[in-house]
Design a protein around this motif. Sequence first.
Motif, PDB file in Angstrom:
ATOM      1  N   SER A 134       0.814  -1.209   0.000  1.00 16.88           N
ATOM      2  CA  SER A 134       0.000   0.000   0.000  1.00 16.88           C
ATOM      3  C   SER A 134       0.853   1.267   0.000  1.00 16.88           C
ATOM      4  CB  SER A 134      -0.916   0.012   1.226  1.00 16.88           C
ATOM      5  OG  SER A 134      -1.616   1.233   1.311  1.00 16.88           O
ATOM      6  N   LYS A 135       0.397   2.270  -0.739  1.00 21.69           N
ATOM      7  CA  LYS A 135       1.092   3.560  -0.758  1.00 21.69           C
ATOM      8  C   LYS A 135       0.838   4.354   0.512  1.00 21.69           C
ATOM      9  CE  LYS A 135       0.821   4.026  -5.763  1.00 21.69           C
ATOM     10  NZ  LYS A 135       0.229   4.754  -6.872  1.00 21.69           N
ATOM     11  N   ASP A 136      -0.286   4.080   1.169  1.00 17.27           N
ATOM     12  CA  ASP A 136      -0.671   4.819   2.366  1.00 17.27           C
ATOM     13  C   ASP A 136      -0.057   4.165   3.606  1.00 17.27           C
ATOM     14  OD1 ASP A 136      -1.976   5.995   4.568  1.00 17.27           O
ATOM     15  OD2 ASP A 136      -3.830   6.279   3.433  1.00 17.27           O
ATOM     16  N   PRO A 137       0.857   4.861   4.272  1.00 20.92           N
ATOM     17  CA  PRO A 137       1.510   4.259   5.442  1.00 20.92           C
ATOM     18  C   PRO A 137       0.623   4.208   6.687  1.00 20.92           C
ATOM     19  CG  PRO A 137       2.274   6.498   5.141  1.00 20.92           C
ATOM     20  CD  PRO A 137       1.372   6.191   3.972  1.00 20.92           C
ATOM     21  N   ILE A 138      -0.500   4.918   6.677  1.00 19.65           N
ATOM     22  CA  ILE A 138      -1.384   4.965   7.835  1.00 19.65           C
ATOM     23  C   ILE A 138      -2.602   4.077   7.644  1.00 19.65           C
ATOM     24  CG2 ILE A 138      -2.767   6.454   9.339  1.00 19.65           C
ATOM     25  CD1 ILE A 138       0.297   6.972   9.422  1.00 19.65           C
ATOM     26  N   ARG A 139      -3.311   4.248   6.542  1.00 23.51           N
ATOM     27  CA  ARG A 139      -4.541   3.492   6.289  1.00 23.51           C
ATOM     28  C   ARG A 139      -4.237   2.236   5.487  1.00 23.51           C
ATOM     29  NH1 ARG A 139      -6.434   8.716   4.696  1.00 23.51           N
ATOM     30  NH2 ARG A 139      -7.497   9.705   6.429  1.00 23.51           N
ATOM     31  N   ASN A 140      -3.679   1.260   6.160  1.00 20.71           N
ATOM     32  CA  ASN A 140      -3.426  -0.021   5.498  1.00 20.71           C
ATOM     33  C   ASN A 140      -3.564  -1.151   6.507  1.00 20.71           C
ATOM     34  OD1 ASN A 140      -0.684  -1.040   6.428  1.00 20.71           O
ATOM     35  ND2 ASN A 140      -0.145   1.038   5.787  1.00 20.71           N
ATOM     36  N   HIS A 141      -3.874  -2.309   5.992  1.00 22.43           N
ATOM     37  CA  HIS A 141      -4.153  -3.452   6.857  1.00 22.43           C
ATOM     38  C   HIS A 141      -2.931  -3.921   7.646  1.00 22.43           C
ATOM     39  CE1 HIS A 141      -2.312  -5.613   3.550  1.00 22.43           C
ATOM     40  NE2 HIS A 141      -2.184  -6.640   4.382  1.00 22.43           N
ATOM     41  N   ALA A 142      -1.734  -3.691   7.128  1.00 28.71           N
ATOM     42  CA  ALA A 142      -0.531  -4.141   7.835  1.00 28.71           C
ATOM     43  C   ALA A 142      -0.402  -3.451   9.194  1.00 28.71           C
ATOM     44  CB  ALA A 142       0.711  -3.897   6.988  1.00 28.71           C
TER      45      ALA A 142
END
Length: 119
Positions: free
Chosen positions: A99-107
Motif C-alpha cells: 500500500s502507498k498509504d503508510p497509515i490506512r493499510n491493513h498491515a
Amino acid sequence: MTQIRIKRVYEAPDAADGYRVLVDRLWPRGIKKEHLKSDVWEKDITPSAKLRKWFHENTTEHWEDFANIYRTELEGSDAVRQFMERIKTYDTVTLLYASKDPIRNHARILQQFLSAHMA
C-alpha cells in the motif's frame, strides 16, 4: 517477546528486519517473485477479498469500519493463531505490504493486533 514491524515491500531489506513476511493477498506490482526478499507469503492473515474490495472503493470514508471488521476477522482466524505460534520464536518480524498509504493499510492493523496478542 517478538517485536512486530511493518515496512513497504519497495523499501530495501535490512538485517534488522528479522523474519520478513509478505502480508498482501495479491502479489505486489512491479516486483518479481525472485527479487522480493521475504521468508514467507501469508495470504491467509490478510483481509478477506470482499472486505479488501469494499475498503478500496473509498479508503478514507471506509477506514474506521474497515479496521473494526478486519480486527474481527483476525480474532476469529485459525490462520492468525497458527501464525502467532510460528513467529513467537523470532526476535523481530517485519510485515511487508505494498500500500502507498503508510497509515490506512491493513498491515498497521495486523501489527497492532499481533503486538497486543503476543505480549
